[in-house]
Scaffold this active site. Structure first.
Site, PDB file in Angstrom:
ATOM      1  N   VAL A  64       0.838  -1.198   0.000  1.00 36.07           N
ATOM      2  CA  VAL A  64       0.000   0.000   0.000  1.00 36.07           C
ATOM      3  C   VAL A  64       0.879   1.257   0.000  1.00 36.07           C
ATOM      4  O   VAL A  64       0.594   2.217  -0.724  1.00 36.07           O
ATOM      5  CB  VAL A  64      -0.990   0.004   1.190  1.00 36.07           C
ATOM      6  CG1 VAL A  64      -1.798   1.286   1.220  1.00 36.07           C
ATOM      7  CG2 VAL A  64      -1.925  -1.201   1.105  1.00 36.07           C
ATOM      8  N   CYS A  65       1.963   1.242   0.763  1.00 35.25           N
ATOM      9  CA  CYS A  65       2.866   2.398   0.801  1.00 35.25           C
ATOM     10  C   CYS A  65       3.512   2.618  -0.563  1.00 35.25           C
ATOM     11  O   CYS A  65       3.652   3.760  -1.019  1.00 35.25           O
ATOM     12  CB  CYS A  65       3.941   2.201   1.868  1.00 35.25           C
ATOM     13  SG  CYS A  65       3.285   2.025   3.538  1.00 35.25           S
ATOM     14  N   ASP A  66       3.898   1.546  -1.204  1.00 34.80           N
ATOM     15  CA  ASP A  66       4.463   1.590  -2.550  1.00 34.80           C
ATOM     16  C   ASP A  66       3.443   2.216  -3.502  1.00 34.80           C
ATOM     17  O   ASP A  66       3.758   3.170  -4.236  1.00 34.80           O
ATOM     18  CB  ASP A  66       4.813   0.154  -2.977  1.00 34.80           C
ATOM     19  CG  ASP A  66       5.342   0.037  -4.385  1.00 34.80           C
ATOM     20  OD1 ASP A  66       4.595   0.321  -5.345  1.00 34.80           O
ATOM     21  OD2 ASP A  66       6.510  -0.365  -4.547  1.00 34.80           O
ATOM     22  N   THR A 110       2.801   6.008  -2.794  1.00 30.52           N
ATOM     23  CA  THR A 110       3.905   6.866  -3.227  1.00 30.52           C
ATOM     24  C   THR A 110       3.955   6.967  -4.742  1.00 30.52           C
ATOM     25  O   THR A 110       4.171   8.049  -5.300  1.00 30.52           O
ATOM     26  CB  THR A 110       5.233   6.347  -2.640  1.00 30.52           C
ATOM     27  OG1 THR A 110       5.086   6.269  -1.213  1.00 30.52           O
ATOM     28  CG2 THR A 110       6.388   7.274  -2.977  1.00 30.52           C
TER      29      THR A 110
END
EC number: 1.11.1.24
Length: 166
Positions: A59-61, A64
């Site tokens: 999710v962070c990938d 971003t």
């Protein structure tokens, strides 16, 4: 404080909850070259601050990458992505993924940002997923504390708030 869970379990957020209308709290984080970065370093611009627990998760990938794509379409908006990942890991990830429109910043040293914006997860020493939009006069115009850390933020609302901020 915002009620936040991590994988369904409640977590404790340390620091002060930031609300729309507040003056944006200052912070001190590290750029990928280990130089210190503060809120004042981007004064005069609208800032969309994307907070992620760890850049090496799905999710962070995705978060971003999405803001990196949107950054090219936004005038006078600087996108800052902040996590407690080491600056070296952030630099490696950005290089491997062609991320060059957002500024990756590390809060690993002092968790200054995490405490100032109320996103430091006490139990994990990670930052909770959140989005803040700060206008050119350092006033907070948009806040989203994502209630479940593993969920995506509301990208469209954050982007619209950044476009509307002056």
């Amino acid at each position: 404080m915002a009620n936040v869970t991590f994988k369904g379990k409640p977590v404790t957020l340390v620091g002060n909850e930031v609300k729309v209308g507040d003056q944006a709290p200052d912070f001190k984080v590290l750029a990928n070259d280990l130089s210190e970065v503060t809120l004042a370093d981007s004064k005069g611009k609208v800032r969309l601050i994307s907070v992620v627990p760890s850049i090496d998760t799905g999710v962070c990938d995705a978060q971003t990458r999405r803001f990196n794509e949107e950054a090219a379409k936004l005038d006078n908006v600087q996108i800052l992505t902040i996590s407690v990942d080491l600056p070296f890991a952030q630099k490696r990830w950005c290089g491997a993924n062609g991320i060059d429109n957002v500024q990756m910043l590390s809060d690993h040293r002092d968790v200054s940002f995490g405490e100032a914006y109320g996103v430091l997860i006490k139990e994990l020493r990670l930052l909770a997923r959140a989005i803040f939009v700060v206008d050119s006069n350092d006033q907070v115009t948009y806040v989203e504390y994502v209630s479940e850390v593993t969920d995506h933020p509301n990208y469209e609302a954050a982007i619209e708030a950044a476009k509307n901020a002056q």
